[in-house]
Design a protein around this motif. Structure first.
Motif, PDB file in Angstrom:
ATOM      1  N   LEU A   1      -2.022   5.161  20.120  1.00 49.20           N
ATOM      2  CA  LEU A   1      -0.603   4.702  19.717  1.00 49.20           C
ATOM      3  C   LEU A   1       0.251   3.757  19.586  1.00 49.20           C
ATOM      4  N   GLY A   2      -0.370   3.083  18.976  1.00 49.20           N
ATOM      5  CA  GLY A   2      -0.084   1.577  18.474  1.00 49.20           C
ATOM      6  C   GLY A   2      -0.548   1.811  17.320  1.00 49.20           C
ATOM      7  N   LEU A   3      -1.213   2.492  16.152  1.00 49.45           N
ATOM      8  CA  LEU A   3      -1.353   2.649  14.788  1.00 49.45           C
ATOM      9  C   LEU A   3      -0.227   2.905  14.137  1.00 49.45           C
ATOM     10  N   ASP A   4       0.284   2.017  13.810  1.00 49.81           N
ATOM     11  CA  ASP A   4       1.734   1.849  12.191  1.00 49.81           C
ATOM     12  C   ASP A   4       1.448   2.727  11.028  1.00 49.81           C
ATOM     13  N   LYS A   5       1.339   4.008  11.330  1.00 46.70           N
ATOM     14  CA  LYS A   5       1.043   5.478   9.853  1.00 46.70           C
ATOM     15  C   LYS A   5       1.436   4.968   8.712  1.00 46.70           C
ATOM     16  N   SER A   6       2.401   4.342   8.912  1.00 51.67           N
ATOM     17  CA  SER A   6       3.286   3.759   8.101  1.00 51.67           C
ATOM     18  C   SER A   6       3.383   2.854   6.981  1.00 51.67           C
ATOM     19  N   ALA A   7       2.686   1.593   8.157  1.00 51.83           N
ATOM     20  CA  ALA A   7       2.669   0.752   7.404  1.00 51.83           C
ATOM     21  C   ALA A   7       1.127   0.882   7.007  1.00 51.83           C
ATOM     22  N   SER A   8       0.201   1.245   7.610  1.00 47.96           N
ATOM     23  CA  SER A   8      -1.255   1.572   7.370  1.00 47.96           C
ATOM     24  C   SER A   8      -0.991   1.604   5.903  1.00 47.96           C
ATOM     25  N   THR A   9      -1.763   1.136   5.607  1.00 45.47           N
ATOM     26  CA  THR A   9      -2.683   1.349   3.607  1.00 45.47           C
ATOM     27  C   THR A   9      -3.819   1.167   3.314  1.00 45.47           C
ATOM     28  N   THR A  10      -3.867   3.205   2.121  1.00 43.15           N
ATOM     29  CA  THR A  10      -5.193   3.097   1.536  1.00 43.15           C
ATOM     30  C   THR A  10      -5.043   2.324   0.241  1.00 43.15           C
ATOM     31  N   ALA A  11      -6.312   2.725  -0.903  1.00 38.23           N
ATOM     32  CA  ALA A  11      -5.769   2.464  -1.635  1.00 38.23           C
ATOM     33  C   ALA A  11      -6.953   3.334  -2.243  1.00 38.23           C
ATOM     34  N   GLU A  12      -6.014   4.005  -3.127  1.00 36.40           N
ATOM     35  CA  GLU A  12      -7.244   5.661  -2.737  1.00 36.40           C
ATOM     36  C   GLU A  12      -7.538   5.767  -5.016  1.00 36.40           C
ATOM     37  N   VAL A  13      -8.853   6.052  -4.754  1.00 33.13           N
ATOM     38  CA  VAL A  13      -9.492   6.959  -6.854  1.00 33.13           C
ATOM     39  C   VAL A  13      -9.263   7.698  -6.700  1.00 33.13           C
TER      40      VAL A  13
END
Length: 307
Positions: free
Chosen positions: A199-211
């Motif tokens: 419930l604490g995971l902020d999916k709008s702030a958590s970021t991926t680098a994608e290729v």
């Protein structure tokens, strides 16, 4: 003083206690309540509290370690006692309850964490210090600017991501993390419970680098109000050495700051030089340290202290 199994309604007291003993750790009331109401699957997880006059003054959790291929390995996590209630046997009682929970699960080797001033207590109970872990903090009002990603790299929040793509990257990045045991046996179900559905995971702030649609680096944010925890930042082996972990983490911190986060916390094994260097460049400062400590459950432990 009463030692008992923790209940969901203990969550506010547990979080308040953690803020006193470990103010650099971030887990909110609702995520703690969910963990108590719906424990992790297949991990034999439980938690105990110490209660005095209706107040939670101690806490510990215990579980099988299912993220490693090492057999019969368990965890006694987050043992802490309110400073005003120490030297009364509460720590010993909580540790005993956690240990007795693990024995029927065929656990033979156990890891716990100890503050430097708690190492004598750990040693008296058969736990030897193994690895030093650094806790660091960063005020988000002075972030370095976010550089442009290199050609072919996209920085995206995880909110619309297929979680299995992130899981695959997490597994690949964690496999050679320094630690007491290899992190090489992460089931999707346990990962989803601990990471994606937290419930604490902020999916709008958590970021991926994608290729080309593949997650090659990422930085996860767990949040409680205006405080956040950098849960894990990593790069899959084939893309290391390109600055992508720092890029993803910088983007995640900028997104968190834009949504009201004031301070970020994280932890790193002192042997993890690359990630420590990333955090130093971002401006993190050390605020505390702990030691991982290991014990053999088949060996008798002394209990002649008053913790």
């Amino acid at each position: 003083m009463e030692i008992r199994v923790a209940q969901p309604d203990d969550a506010p007291g547990v979080v308040a206690l953690r803020a006193i003993v470990h103010p650099y750790q971030v887990r909110g009331v609702e995520s703690t309540r969910k963990m108590l109401a719906e424990p992790p699957p297949e991990m034999g997880w439980t938690a105990f509290v110490a209660e005095v006059d209706g107040q939670v003054v101690g806490w510990v959790s215990a579980q099988c370690s299912t993220w490693t291929s090492t057999p019969n390995f368990g965890e006694v996590s987050n043992l802490h006692v309110h400073p005003e209630h120490r030297r009364r046997g509460i720590g010993t009682a909580l540790l005993t309850a956690a240990t007795e929970h693990l024995r029927p699960l065929d656990i033979r080797r156990v890891r716990t964490m100890a503050l430097p001033d708690g190492l004598p207590f750990a040693r008296r109970h058969g736990y030897g210090p193994s690895r030093e872990v650094r806790y660091s903090a960063l005020e988000l009002d002075a972030l370095p600017p976010l550089p442009e990603p290199p050609p072919g790299v996209r920085l995206l929040p995880i909110v619309d991501l297929d979680p299995r793509l992130l899981y695959a990257a997490d597994v690949a990045a964690a496999a050679d993390e320094p630690g007491d045991e290899p992190v090489d046996s992460i089931s999707y179900e346990n990962w989803r419970y601990d990471v994606w559905d937290n419930l604490g995971l902020d999916k709008s702030a958590s970021t991926t680098a994608e290729v080309d649609g593949e997650v090659v680096a990422f930085s996860l944010v767990k949040r409680d109000g205006d405080r956040m925890w950098s849960d894990f930042t990593g790069t899959i082996p084939a893309y290391r050495g390109r600055g992508l972990a720092r890029l993803a983490k910088t983007a995640a911190l900028h997104r968190a700051a834009a949504s009201g986060v004031r301070v970020a916390y994280t932890s790193n094994d002192e042997a993890n030089g690359p990630m420590l260097a990333v955090n130093t460049r971002l401006g993190y400062r050390p605020v505390a340290s702990q030691w991982t400590c290991l014990a053999d459950l088949t060996a008798p432990a002394r209990s002649d202290d008053g913790e």
